[in-house]
Write an enzyme that holds these catalytic residues in place. Structure first.
Site, PDB file in Angstrom:
ATOM      1  N   CYS A  36       6.497  -6.307   3.851  1.00 22.94           N
ATOM      2  CA  CYS A  36       6.095  -6.925   2.306  1.00 22.94           C
ATOM      3  C   CYS A  36       4.786  -6.247   2.094  1.00 22.94           C
ATOM      4  O   CYS A  36       4.218  -5.485   2.753  1.00 22.94           O
ATOM      5  CB  CYS A  36       5.818  -8.296   2.596  1.00 22.94           C
ATOM      6  N   CYS A  85       0.741  -2.207   1.902  1.00 21.94           N
ATOM      7  CA  CYS A  85       1.033  -2.349   3.329  1.00 21.94           C
ATOM      8  C   CYS A  85       2.496  -1.528   3.765  1.00 21.94           C
ATOM      9  O   CYS A  85       2.635  -1.338   5.004  1.00 21.94           O
ATOM     10  CB  CYS A  85       1.464  -3.674   3.793  1.00 21.94           C
ATOM     11  N   HIS A  91      -2.947  -4.391  11.971  1.00 22.13           N
ATOM     12  CA  HIS A  91      -2.426  -4.130  10.616  1.00 22.13           C
ATOM     13  C   HIS A  91      -3.250  -3.095   9.762  1.00 22.13           C
ATOM     14  O   HIS A  91      -4.000  -3.578   9.042  1.00 22.13           O
ATOM     15  CB  HIS A  91      -2.193  -5.247   9.760  1.00 22.13           C
TER      16      HIS A  91
END
Length: 432
Positions: free
Chosen positions: A418, A95, A388
């Protein structure tokens, strides 16, 4: 005269741009990650009005690879019609992938390897690769080598029904066997993060994002994408933001990962998303020579890791103090905070950890990092509301943060993400 940091020229973020972030399977369902990456890079170059021959390098990332175009960065260069002399390479840090692409580009600029780089990332969860089982793959290879029809069919005779089922990309941690959602649920329970707190974070994300769109804050950051094949429809806005949601509505949703005792729902977690984002980086001196006024500068960055079997998404709490130390700052010096919202439970856990004496002791620090003012976190919404797309979120956060600093006439922002594997990224940006 250009300033230096740690003996190296400052790295300027000159422009940032993203596509709308849309729910997987919706308006971008017919587009690939390459299509989205191509679109945002082409538009960024046009909006920046930069001669493509000035670009030295493209650093681009993707988390779920496109099997037909695995070297996504190089393919973006070619598909976008940039000069083919521009070298490119692909990065991946789950990510935090487009944070990685940005800092990799910045490091190259800082040591003089390049002066102008495009960095970013792209993701299409609508076009995620589907694999075959290993027995079926072996049978297909063996069949391709056979010469007669009976010989070609023979390898398939030993297969079982389950071997014929498609295999989606792995979503569980290889080392733990737990999905990210299951790990976030574990964090919520171990850290005492209530369902109510998670829903409040999700509600704030949607409210802030809806307000930002309504007030035009994203107008210069989000491009329009014309949808093929008929090119009659245009995606102009994120389609996940729910300005009309409420705490009551969020409270009605059922837990997903632990249906009996859990607190993580589809409402307080980020959804599967399609989108791309890109940044134009230069040395400060080059930016001035070309007549650009940067939107910000990279002051410091850090990456960290923790045991994925412990608190998988707690990486930011370990990366933030390192970035602050490298910047010569404390948390109290930071004007705004942009924290990726994989799950509301993860946001709450990291904020809690930064202020916790017990966590500081566990991490080996002499004291906690400090309290984070919730009113200054994700003031224009985060990943829960905006979406996302794994490879693009970091570049979205950086662009969004720097534009908001200018709007508020503030100077510093901490961006943190994160990532799978127990990884964390932290970046400190400044305007002047």
């Amino acid at each position: 005269m250009a300033r230096e940091r740690n003996g190296h020229p400052r790295v300027a973020i000159v422009r940032g741009l993203r596509t709308p972030f849309v729910k997987a399977g919706s308006v971008f369902s017919g587009l690939t990650a390459l299509d989205l990456g191509k679109a945002v890079v082409q538009e960024l170059v046009q909006r920046a009005d930069i001669d493509p021959n000035e670009i030295n390098q493209v650093v681009f990332g993707q988390v779920i690879p496109t099997l037909t175009a695995p070297s996504i960065a190089r393919e973006v260069v070619i598909a976008a019609g940039l000069p083919r002399k521009i070298e490119a390479f692909t990065v991946a840090r789950a990510c935090a992938t487009s944070i990685q692409s940005m800092t990799t580009a910045a490091n190259a600029i800082a040591v003089g390897e390049a002066e102008v780089i495009i960095a970013g990332g792209t993701e299409s969860m609508s076009d995620a690769p589907i694999f075959t089982s290993r027995p079926l793959a072996h049978a297909l290879v063996a069949s391709s080598k056979a010469k007669s029809l009976p010989e070609k069919l023979k390898p398939f005779q030993k297969l079982q029904g389950k071997d014929l089922l498609p295999v989606p990309p792995a979503i569980a941690e290889y080392s733990t066997g737990m999905t990210m959602g299951e790990s976030a649920e574990k964090m919520a329970k171990e850290n005492g993060i209530s369902r109510e707190e998670q829903d409040r974070i999700a509600y704030a994300s949607h409210q802030n994002a809806a307000r930002a769109w309504q007030e035009g804050r994203f107008d210069s950051e989000v491009m329009h994408v014309v949808i093929p094949p008929r090119y009659e429809d245009v995606a102009a806005k994120d389609n996940i933001v729910r300005g009309d949601t409420s705490l009551d509505a969020l409270g009605q949703l059922k837990p997903v990962f632990d249906r009996k005792y859990g607190s993580i729902t589809a409402g307080n977690a980020s959804p599967l998303t399609d989108g791309a984002a890109a940044l134009l980086l230069m040395s400060e001196e080059k930016a001035r020579a070309l007549g650009y006024e940067p939107i910000g500068y990279l002051r410091a960055h850090a990456y960290a890791a923790t045991d994925p079997g412990d608190q998988l998404l707690q990486g930011p709490a370990y990366a933030v103090p390192v970035a602050l130390k490298r910047a010569g700052m404390t948390l109290a010096d930071i004007d705004l905070v942009e924290m990726h919202e994989a799950f509301a439970a993860q946001v709450a856990s990291n904020i809690q950890a930064l202020a916790s004496p017990a966590f500081a002791k566990k991490a080996g620090w002499s004291s906690p990092v400090g309290e984070v003012d919730r009113e200054r976190v994700n003031v224009n919404g985060g990943s829960i509301a905006l979406g996302h797309p794994f490879g693009a979120t970091g570049a979205r956060i950086v662009t969004q943060a720097l534009h908001e600093l200018k709007r508020r006439n503030k100077n510093t922002v901490l961006c943190t993400v994160c990532a799978a594997g127990g990884l964390g990224a932290a970046v400190i940006l400044e305007r002047a």
